[in-house]
Structures are given as C-alpha cells and as structure tokens.
Design an enzyme around this catalytic site. Sequence first.
Site, PDB file in Angstrom:
ATOM      1  N   ASP A 161      51.517  -1.436 -17.359  1.00 26.80           N
ATOM      2  CA  ASP A 161      50.235  -1.888 -17.899  1.00 26.80           C
ATOM      3  C   ASP A 161      50.419  -2.278 -19.359  1.00 26.80           C
ATOM      4  O   ASP A 161      51.401  -1.909 -19.999  1.00 26.80           O
ATOM      5  CB  ASP A 161      49.190  -0.766 -17.828  1.00 26.80           C
TER       6      ASP A 161
ATOM      7  N   ASP B 126      49.199  -1.283 -22.809  1.00 33.63           N
ATOM      8  CA  ASP B 126      48.487  -0.159 -23.394  1.00 33.63           C
ATOM      9  C   ASP B 126      47.167  -0.693 -23.964  1.00 33.63           C
ATOM     10  O   ASP B 126      46.961  -1.901 -24.010  1.00 33.63           O
ATOM     11  CB  ASP B 126      49.362   0.488 -24.473  1.00 33.63           C
TER      12      ASP B 126
END
Length: 289
Positions: free
Chosen positions: A209, A211
């Site tokens: 992902d 952050d």
Amino acid sequence: MSAWTLGVIGGSGLYEIDGLENVREERIETPWGDPSDALIRGEIGGVSLVFLPRHGRGHPLPPSGVNYRANIDALKRAGVTDILSISACGSLKEELPPGAFLLVDQFVDRTINREKSFFGPGCVGHVSVSDPVCARLSGFAAAAARKAGADVTEGGTYLAMEGPQFSTRAESRLHKSWGCSVVGMTNMPEAKLAREAELPYASLCMVTDYDCWRDGDDLDVSEILAILKANADKAKSTIRHLAESLPETREASPQGIERALDFAILTAAEARDPALVAKLDAVAGRVLG
C-alpha cells in the site's frame, strides 16, 4: 569456498515455500528463548534452504513479539550461510506502488521495545552496520525477483517503526520527508543481529500500500490482504529462482561480513561474563573461542 545454505525469513503473507524437496522440520533451542517457529529444511535446485516464518505459522506473533535474537541464533546454529528477509511494507514514494518489490540497502531504526544486540554487560561488542545489507545477495535476489515477474527497484531506505498500529498521517509525512522509501515493522533489529552473527543479509520488501502520507488515502486492510497474497506468490517464485541461480560454490562476502566480529569485542578476556559468553557460542564462537 563453501556450499550455500540459504536462510529465508518469511514475513506477513509468506508462511511456507513451494517446491521444497526432502522437507523436514527442525526445532532448535537457543539460549535467547524460542524462535518464532520450527525451522523448515529442504532443497531447491540443489541448494540447501532453511525457512523460518517470522510471525509463526498462523501469524500468532506481532512485530514486537518476535524474538529476533532467537531467530537469528537458530538460523546460525542450523548452518545458514546467508539470510534473505522477505517482508511486507508501506510505500513512501509515488514510484513504488502497491505490488512493487524493493531491495533496500539502508535502514532507519525507530523501534523502541526490542532487544537489539546479542552483546551486553560482561561482553561488550560493537559491529559496523554502515552498509547493513549484503550487496551481492541483494543483487542475486533482485535478478530472481525479476525472473518471477516482479517490478523490482534496487536501493532504498526502510524506516522500521514499532507498531503494531500503522503510522499517523503526520508520522508518515515525516518519514517521507526524511527520504525513506518504505515503512515496516520487522527488519530491525533483525538486520543488526544478522551482522552481529556474521551472516550476510538482504531484505526484499513487498509493497502492499501507499502509507497514509497522500491526501485522502486511508489504509484499507482488505486491499492490503489482496496485495499480500499476490506478492506472496511472486515471493515464492523469487525464492525458487534465487536458489537455482546461486553460483555452484560460495565465496566469502566481498564486504567481509563473515569477519564482522574480528575487532568488535572490547571486553578483556578476564573480564568477560562466562554466562553471557556461553550464550554467544553460536553467534560469536569464532572470536570468543
């Protein structure tokens, strides 16, 4: 020159390795406590491989609950010559999207609740970690990951945070402003301990992902889990390609990692704590006799 025995520490989403032959389980006792799980031994492409799931099978251990000293000690006792760490991470750079793989070459350690050294009162040791990963092993791993179909970047800084919570947005933006590439919770003190044990170490980080530094971005755990699974499949393929591509004979690390303790022990022999010296038999037996 000697044969390779490749140690693989599997992070979130990676709890087993496909394609291992002659598989057997080995439980190793260490003076530092229990490692995360039994070691899984086998061979791939004629290379001996030892696998340890960092969080244990079934993921019972949080990042701060991992006994990093026991894990590294157990791998050293098992005869491992080199360690490939595989871990999930969050990206701090736009050019490292979810699904990307990064071979890091530096760390910033922001963990606060972990035992970070095998040495201490009674046997003081200081090792250099200015270049904390093995460039040779990292290069082999990068090539293997590309063969596995991964989007690979070589070189970057891993920010190790304590967790288990993910970053606040302010923390994420601070880490990004420092020039870090990814954020994770497990590579420290693992990399430092590997250096104390004179084991070449490389860190393959799998981005799950971005952050939360980007405006409007919040971490979606369901999306992270989906990326984790896809990354884990490529990681298993990477391990196979790495084992099959290692040179037939193993030369000592060009960085001299196997001799990291040559001048590291400062405590005079007569002042050393015998109990601590006994615990260091696997990690530092080469220099402590």
